[in-house]
Design a protein around this motif. Structure first.
Motif, PDB file in Angstrom:
ATOM      1  N   VAL A   1       0.843  -1.192   0.000  1.00 24.36           N
ATOM      2  CA  VAL A   1       0.000   0.000   0.000  1.00 24.36           C
ATOM      3  C   VAL A   1       0.882   1.247   0.000  1.00 24.36           C
ATOM      4  CG1 VAL A   1      -0.221   0.082   2.532  1.00 24.36           C
ATOM      5  CG2 VAL A   1      -1.957   1.169   1.099  1.00 24.36           C
ATOM      6  N   CYS A   2       0.449   2.234  -0.772  1.00 23.80           N
ATOM      7  CA  CYS A   2       1.018   3.579  -0.709  1.00 23.80           C
ATOM      8  C   CYS A   2      -0.116   4.450  -0.181  1.00 23.80           C
ATOM      9  CB  CYS A   2       1.485   4.051  -2.075  1.00 23.80           C
ATOM     10  SG  CYS A   2       2.089   5.759  -2.078  1.00 23.80           S
ATOM     11  N   GLU A   3      -0.033   4.808   1.092  1.00 21.42           N
ATOM     12  CA  GLU A   3      -1.130   5.542   1.712  1.00 21.42           C
ATOM     13  C   GLU A   3      -1.282   6.943   1.136  1.00 21.42           C
ATOM     14  OE1 GLU A   3      -1.941   4.095   6.027  1.00 21.42           O
ATOM     15  OE2 GLU A   3       0.235   4.394   5.790  1.00 21.42           O
ATOM     16  N   SER A   4      -0.178   7.585   0.781  1.00 21.91           N
ATOM     17  CA  SER A   4      -0.275   8.956   0.275  1.00 21.91           C
ATOM     18  C   SER A   4      -1.005   9.025  -1.060  1.00 21.91           C
ATOM     19  CB  SER A   4       1.109   9.589   0.154  1.00 21.91           C
ATOM     20  OG  SER A   4       1.873   8.942  -0.841  1.00 21.91           O
ATOM     21  N   LYS A   5      -0.866   7.995  -1.882  1.00 14.89           N
ATOM     22  CA  LYS A   5      -1.551   7.945  -3.185  1.00 14.89           C
ATOM     23  C   LYS A   5      -2.820   7.100  -3.134  1.00 14.89           C
ATOM     24  CE  LYS A   5       1.377  10.380  -5.589  1.00 14.89           C
ATOM     25  NZ  LYS A   5       1.008  11.649  -6.199  1.00 14.89           N
ATOM     26  N   LYS A   6      -3.074   6.487  -1.974  1.00 11.27           N
ATOM     27  CA  LYS A   6      -4.253   5.622  -1.785  1.00 11.27           C
ATOM     28  C   LYS A   6      -4.273   4.505  -2.840  1.00 11.27           C
ATOM     29  CE  LYS A   6      -7.258   6.633   0.914  1.00 11.27           C
ATOM     30  NZ  LYS A   6      -7.469   6.218   2.292  1.00 11.27           N
ATOM     31  N   VAL A   7      -3.136   3.820  -2.969  1.00 11.44           N
ATOM     32  CA  VAL A   7      -2.984   2.739  -3.935  1.00 11.44           C
ATOM     33  C   VAL A   7      -2.641   1.450  -3.195  1.00 11.44           C
ATOM     34  CG1 VAL A   7      -1.562   1.846  -5.827  1.00 11.44           C
ATOM     35  CG2 VAL A   7      -2.260   4.226  -5.828  1.00 11.44           C
ATOM     36  N   VAL A   8      -3.362   0.389  -3.521  1.00 16.64           N
ATOM     37  CA  VAL A   8      -3.085  -0.946  -3.010  1.00 16.64           C
ATOM     38  C   VAL A   8      -2.643  -1.805  -4.186  1.00 16.64           C
ATOM     39  CG1 VAL A   8      -4.188  -3.053  -2.124  1.00 16.64           C
ATOM     40  CG2 VAL A   8      -4.647  -0.847  -1.041  1.00 16.64           C
TER      41      VAL A   8
ATOM     42  N   GLN B   1     -12.858   2.050   0.957  1.00 16.87           N
ATOM     43  CA  GLN B   1     -12.024   2.779   1.903  1.00 16.87           C
ATOM     44  C   GLN B   1     -11.248   3.906   1.201  1.00 16.87           C
ATOM     45  OE1 GLN B   1     -12.539   1.865   5.183  1.00 16.87           O
ATOM     46  NE2 GLN B   1     -13.978   0.587   4.060  1.00 16.87           N
ATOM     47  N   GLY B   2     -11.475   4.059  -0.110  1.00 15.93           N
ATOM     48  CA  GLY B   2     -10.863   5.151  -0.860  1.00 15.93           C
ATOM     49  C   GLY B   2      -9.598   4.782  -1.608  1.00 15.93           C
ATOM     50  N   TYR B   3      -9.276   3.505  -1.687  1.00 14.21           N
ATOM     51  CA  TYR B   3      -8.054   3.067  -2.358  1.00 14.21           C
ATOM     52  C   TYR B   3      -8.332   2.609  -3.783  1.00 14.21           C
ATOM     53  CZ  TYR B   3      -5.760   2.947   2.188  1.00 14.21           C
ATOM     54  OH  TYR B   3      -5.224   3.286   3.398  1.00 14.21           O
ATOM     55  N   LYS B   4      -7.348   2.779  -4.646  1.00 10.58           N
ATOM     56  CA  LYS B   4      -7.357   2.176  -5.983  1.00 10.58           C
ATOM     57  C   LYS B   4      -6.623   0.846  -5.822  1.00 10.58           C
ATOM     58  CE  LYS B   4      -6.477   2.580 -10.767  1.00 10.58           C
ATOM     59  NZ  LYS B   4      -7.474   1.640 -11.196  1.00 10.58           N
ATOM     60  N   VAL B   5      -7.203  -0.228  -6.322  1.00  6.50           N
ATOM     61  CA  VAL B   5      -6.610  -1.553  -6.192  1.00  6.50           C
ATOM     62  C   VAL B   5      -6.045  -1.976  -7.541  1.00  6.50           C
ATOM     63  CG1 VAL B   5      -7.018  -3.974  -5.613  1.00  6.50           C
ATOM     64  CG2 VAL B   5      -8.229  -2.162  -4.354  1.00  6.50           C
ATOM     65  N   ILE B   6      -4.773  -2.333  -7.525  1.00  8.65           N
ATOM     66  CA  ILE B   6      -4.079  -2.803  -8.725  1.00  8.65           C
ATOM     67  C   ILE B   6      -3.695  -4.255  -8.474  1.00  8.65           C
ATOM     68  CG2 ILE B   6      -2.120  -2.442 -10.264  1.00  8.65           C
ATOM     69  CD1 ILE B   6      -1.915   0.393  -8.935  1.00  8.65           C
ATOM     70  N   ARG B   7      -4.040  -5.116  -9.403  1.00  9.69           N
ATOM     71  CA  ARG B   7      -3.712  -6.533  -9.255  1.00  9.69           C
ATOM     72  C   ARG B   7      -2.767  -6.958 -10.372  1.00  9.69           C
ATOM     73  NH1 ARG B   7      -7.637  -7.882  -5.484  1.00  9.69           N
ATOM     74  NH2 ARG B   7      -6.841  -9.963  -5.086  1.00  9.69           N
ATOM     75  N   PHE B   8      -1.748  -7.705  -9.987  1.00  3.09           N
ATOM     76  CA  PHE B   8      -0.826  -8.301 -10.952  1.00  3.09           C
ATOM     77  C   PHE B   8      -0.769  -9.800 -10.683  1.00  3.09           C
ATOM     78  CE2 PHE B   8       1.015  -3.986 -10.544  1.00  3.09           C
ATOM     79  CZ  PHE B   8       0.947  -3.590 -11.867  1.00  3.09           C
ATOM     80  N   TRP B   9      -0.634 -10.565 -11.743  1.00 11.40           N
ATOM     81  CA  TRP B   9      -0.406 -12.000 -11.605  1.00 11.40           C
ATOM     82  C   TRP B   9       1.064 -12.226 -11.283  1.00 11.40           C
ATOM     83  CZ3 TRP B   9      -4.381 -15.108 -11.111  1.00 11.40           C
ATOM     84  CH2 TRP B   9      -5.591 -14.759 -11.687  1.00 11.40           C
ATOM     85  N   ASN B  10       1.345 -13.268 -10.533  1.00 10.38           N
ATOM     86  CA  ASN B  10       2.732 -13.613 -10.224  1.00 10.38           C
ATOM     87  C   ASN B  10       3.558 -13.786 -11.492  1.00 10.38           C
ATOM     88  OD1 ASN B  10       2.371 -13.507  -7.471  1.00 10.38           O
ATOM     89  ND2 ASN B  10       2.165 -15.718  -7.217  1.00 10.38           N
ATOM     90  N   CYS B  11       2.957 -14.337 -12.533  1.00 14.94           N
ATOM     91  CA  CYS B  11       3.709 -14.542 -13.778  1.00 14.94           C
ATOM     92  C   CYS B  11       4.134 -13.207 -14.400  1.00 14.94           C
ATOM     93  CB  CYS B  11       2.940 -15.401 -14.770  1.00 14.94           C
ATOM     94  SG  CYS B  11       1.380 -14.699 -15.323  1.00 14.94           S
ATOM     95  N   ASP B  12       3.346 -12.133 -14.172  1.00 10.86           N
ATOM     96  CA  ASP B  12       3.753 -10.804 -14.659  1.00 10.86           C
ATOM     97  C   ASP B  12       5.025 -10.353 -13.952  1.00 10.86           C
ATOM     98  OD1 ASP B  12       1.540 -10.533 -16.380  1.00 10.86           O
ATOM     99  OD2 ASP B  12       0.311  -9.690 -14.763  1.00 10.86           O
ATOM    100  N   ILE B  13       5.089 -10.597 -12.657  1.00 14.19           N
ATOM    101  CA  ILE B  13       6.277 -10.218 -11.879  1.00 14.19           C
ATOM    102  C   ILE B  13       7.478 -11.023 -12.359  1.00 14.19           C
ATOM    103  CG2 ILE B  13       7.299 -10.179  -9.566  1.00 14.19           C
ATOM    104  CD1 ILE B  13       4.981  -8.175  -9.885  1.00 14.19           C
ATOM    105  N   ASN B  14       7.276 -12.309 -12.574  1.00 12.36           N
ATOM    106  CA  ASN B  14       8.379 -13.201 -12.950  1.00 12.36           C
ATOM    107  C   ASN B  14       8.876 -13.008 -14.375  1.00 12.36           C
ATOM    108  OD1 ASN B  14       8.583 -14.592 -10.479  1.00 12.36           O
ATOM    109  ND2 ASN B  14       6.828 -15.849 -11.022  1.00 12.36           N
ATOM    110  N   LYS B  15       7.950 -12.719 -15.284  1.00 16.16           N
ATOM    111  CA  LYS B  15       8.332 -12.712 -16.698  1.00 16.16           C
ATOM    112  C   LYS B  15       8.397 -11.339 -17.330  1.00 16.16           C
ATOM    113  CE  LYS B  15       6.605 -17.334 -17.502  1.00 16.16           C
ATOM    114  NZ  LYS B  15       5.642 -18.179 -18.157  1.00 16.16           N
ATOM    115  N   ASN B  16       7.785 -10.328 -16.695  1.00 14.23           N
ATOM    116  CA  ASN B  16       7.720  -9.029 -17.342  1.00 14.23           C
ATOM    117  C   ASN B  16       7.692  -7.900 -16.310  1.00 14.23           C
ATOM    118  OD1 ASN B  16       7.579  -7.152 -19.341  1.00 14.23           O
ATOM    119  ND2 ASN B  16       5.685  -7.921 -20.252  1.00 14.23           N
TER     120      ASN B  16
END
Length: 127
Positions: free
Chosen positions: A50-57, A84-99
């Motif tokens: 989480v980045c609380e200042s940007k309200k990003v999860v 709760q006011g947050y923007k939620v960003i989801r990434f797949w593990n394969c995105d982290i591993n491959k790109n």
């Protein structure tokens, strides 16, 4: 309440490979000076980052998140966090591993967009 924080501490000690990779990009304000926290409680949930200042999860999802019952749980979780006011960003593990460069660019794009929206909001409020 203390149980939730103990669980968050335990999760920080037992991170996945993908969480460690992304954390290297985010920790110590390496990502454009923004402070990110990991395994952070929001309501009854513990979010990956989480980045609380940007309200990003940021949530990292493995294959188990593609199972029907987990899809429903993730939708409920995302709805609560958004309320709760947050923007939620989801990434797949394969995105982290491959790109990881794509993940970095996508995060930068979202943070830039959110920053522009804050400026526009301030300008509209001042009018």
């Amino acid at each position: 309440m203390e149980r939730k924080y103990a669980l968050a501490r335990m999760l920080r000690k037992n991170t996945t490979k993908e969480e460690r990779i992304l954390w290297q990009l985010l920790r110590n304000r390496h990502f454009f000076g923004l402070k990110f926290r990991r395994q952070f409680p929001i309501g009854k949930y513990i979010v990956d980052f989480v980045c609380e200042s940007k309200k990003v999860v940021i949530e990292l999802d493995g294959g188990q998140h593609n199972e029907p019952e987990n899809i429903l749980l993730d939708e409920e979780r995302t709805k609560f966090i958004k309320n709760q006011g947050y923007k939620v960003i989801r990434f797949w593990n394969c995105d982290i591993n491959k790109n990881i460069s794509w993940v970095y660019d996508k995060l930068l794009e979202i943070i830039d967009y959110l920053s522009i929206m804050v400026v526009i909001s301030v300008l509209i409020t001042d009018v």
